[in-house]
Scaffold this active site. Structure first.
Site, short mmCIF file in Angstrom:
data_model
loop_
_atom_site.label_atom_id
_atom_site.label_comp_id
_atom_site.label_asym_id
_atom_site.label_seq_id
_atom_site.Cartn_x
_atom_site.Cartn_y
_atom_site.Cartn_z
N LYS A 115 20.61 12.78 -26.61
CA LYS A 115 21.93 12.74 -25.96
C LYS A 115 22.53 14.12 -25.85
CE LYS A 115 22.97 7.94 -26.42
NZ LYS A 115 23.93 6.88 -26.59
N LYS A 198 13.08 4.53 -22.54
CA LYS A 198 13.74 3.29 -22.95
C LYS A 198 14.77 2.84 -21.92
CE LYS A 198 17.38 2.99 -25.47
NZ LYS A 198 18.52 2.74 -26.37
N LYS A 201 21.71 1.39 -21.19
CA LYS A 201 22.84 0.98 -20.37
C LYS A 201 23.60 2.16 -19.82
CE LYS A 201 25.31 -0.76 -24.24
NZ LYS A 201 25.44 0.34 -25.20
P1 ATP Z 1 23.45 3.74 -24.64
O1 ATP Z 1 22.53 3.94 -23.49
O2 ATP Z 1 24.89 3.62 -24.24
O3 ATP Z 1 23.22 4.66 -25.78
P2 ATP Z 1 21.87 1.43 -25.36
O4 ATP Z 1 21.58 0.68 -24.12
O5 ATP Z 1 20.78 2.16 -26.01
O6 ATP Z 1 23.16 2.31 -25.17
P3 ATP Z 1 23.14 0.49 -27.76
O7 ATP Z 1 24.56 0.03 -27.73
O8 ATP Z 1 22.90 1.84 -28.27
O9 ATP Z 1 22.50 0.37 -26.31
O10 ATP Z 1 22.22 -0.56 -28.48
C1 ATP Z 1 22.58 -1.85 -28.87
C2 ATP Z 1 21.38 -2.58 -29.41
O11 ATP Z 1 20.46 -2.86 -28.35
C3 ATP Z 1 20.60 -1.80 -30.46
O12 ATP Z 1 20.15 -2.72 -31.45
C4 ATP Z 1 19.44 -1.26 -29.70
O13 ATP Z 1 18.31 -1.02 -30.51
C5 ATP Z 1 19.17 -2.39 -28.72
N1 ATP Z 1 18.52 -1.87 -27.52
C6 ATP Z 1 19.07 -0.99 -26.64
N2 ATP Z 1 18.20 -0.72 -25.65
C7 ATP Z 1 17.08 -1.43 -25.91
C8 ATP Z 1 15.82 -1.57 -25.26
N3 ATP Z 1 15.56 -0.90 -24.16
N4 ATP Z 1 14.89 -2.38 -25.80
C9 ATP Z 1 15.17 -3.07 -26.94
N5 ATP Z 1 16.33 -2.98 -27.60
C10 ATP Z 1 17.28 -2.18 -27.11
#
Ligand code: ATP
Ligand code: LTN
Length: 339
Positions: A115, A198, A201
């Site tokens: 990040k 990965k 969002k």
């Molecule tokens: P950001 O992109 O805003 O950092 P993010 O999409 O990675 O967010 P988080 O809020 O950080 O989402 O994660 C919430 C939960 O969803 C965590 O348990 C994370 O491990 C899970 N998660 C996020 N993206 C994935 C993915 N691509 N596959 C599986 N689990 C995920």
């Protein structure tokens, strides 16, 4: 409250539109676990502001995430759902743990490195570096035994365990050491447009992620365009060249509940087009009932607010109990004021 049950805590940042990665990696596990554990699920707004957020959007997304928790099947009668910033103990323990976190451990975190790399070095907020200490506070306040998350959070869980052990050895047994819990299939859903990264969002490109609130037509368009390869051979694989097909199979497997072998049998000898169509159907059949519940909930502001208020009250009770013990152990004088 059943005191025999072990405790679980997890959270999602209200930092954008929830993806099917969040659903498969986190939310779906939570729904299963609510039957077996005493569960605390928060919407981690303090974490979301570690990168810039627009206030209006943050408010909107926070309610949206709360509604999606319930629409996904979390039962507010069984679990405690709350907003992180409503329980001030998170910020307080977060600070105390920040003071116990060696910089070396913090700089090593891959989420921080990723990040921070996306921003100008001088403008990277200190919160992004201290993020794992706040996450450790979330978990340790509830003496959680298990933390259900996607694969990307393993390193933060290791950090939490190390920090808890450090505190326990400096000040005496205080915290339960939590275990990470990742799903067998779908712990790491990859971007549809770039299957070596990965699915996230906060990635802006249009064909990167399927969002939980996408229409059936959007789901179809995105999945049909997902990057594959020219090998025309369906199979699970850890070869980066074949990551796109592997990702589609993984999404299918996770949502259908089949084993890897069953999925392979089903698609043996078939083309990528067939696989994509089957994934579209699988995703839409999960999202349709969920979105119907969501659309009702999001218009019942009073109902949602009531759940979040009760959740904050219940969470604060547990969190403050732990925080008071911590304050005493580290040598803070007790507060005798009434407020
Ligand atoms: P950001 O992109 O805003 O950092 P993010 O999409 O990675 O967010 P988080 O809020 O950080 O989402 O994660 C919430 C939960 O969803 C965590 O348990 C994370 O491990 C899970 N998660 C996020 N993206 C994935 C993915 N691509 N596959 C599986 N689990 C995920
Ligand atoms: N860091 C997590 C979100 C998060 C979390 C938590 C997860 C914040 N606090 C406590 C589990 C337990 C992420 O997914 N990026």
């Amino acid at each position: 409250m059943n005191t025999q049950k072990k405790r679980v805590l997890s959270g999602i940042q209200p930092s954008g539109n929830l993806t099917i990665g969040n659903y498969i990696g986190a939310l779906r596990q939570w729904v299963e676990e609510q039957e077996h554990y005493e569960c605390y699920f928060c919407i981690v707004d303090l974490h979301a502001i570690t990168v810039p957020q627009d206030p209006t959007a943050l408010r909107e997304k926070t309610r949206e995430v709360a509604a999606l928790y319930i629409a996904s099947g979390l039962d507010p009668e069984k679990v405690t759902i709350f907003i992180q910033s409503h329980v001030t103990a998170h910020a307080e323990l977060g600070w105390i743990l920040t003071c116990l976190s060696p910089l070396g451990w913090l700089y090593r975190m891959t989420q921080f490195k990723d990040k921070a790399a996306k921003q100008q070095q001088e403008s990277v907020g200190a919160g992004l570096l201290n993020y794992p200490a706040l996450m450790a506070a979330d978990i340790l306040l509830y003496q959680a035994h298990a933390v259900p998350v996607g694969d990307d959070q393993r390193q933060h869980l290791e950090f939490t365990r190390d920090l808890a052990q450090r505190f326990n050895s400096l000040y005496g047994e205080t915290f339960v050491i939590p275990e990470v819990m990742v799903p067998k299939a779908g712990a790491r859903i990859m971007g549809l447009d770039n299957p070596t990264a990965k699915m996230s969002k906060s990635e802006e490109s249009e064909y990167h992620a399927v969002y939980m609130l996408d229409s059936p037509a959007q789901v179809k368009k995105k999945i049909m365009r997902a990057v594959t390869d020219s090998l025309a051979e369906i199979g699970f694989s850890d070869d980066p060249e074949r990551a796109g097909v592997n990702n589609l199979l993984t999404i299918y497997q996770a949502l259908s509940g089949q084993t890897g072998d069953e999925v392979m049998q089903q698609f043996a000898g078939r083309g990528y087009g067939d696989l994509k169509k089957a994934v579209v159907e699988q995703v839409n059949s999960h999202l349709e009932p969920l979105q119907a519940r969501y659309n009702q909930l999001i218009h019942e502001a009073g109902y949602l607010d009531g759940i979040l208020a009760r959740g904050a009250e219940k969470a604060a009770e547990m969190a403050e109990h732990t925080l008071n013990t911590v304050k005493e152990r580290i040598g803070f004088l007790p507060n005798r004021s009434r407020r």
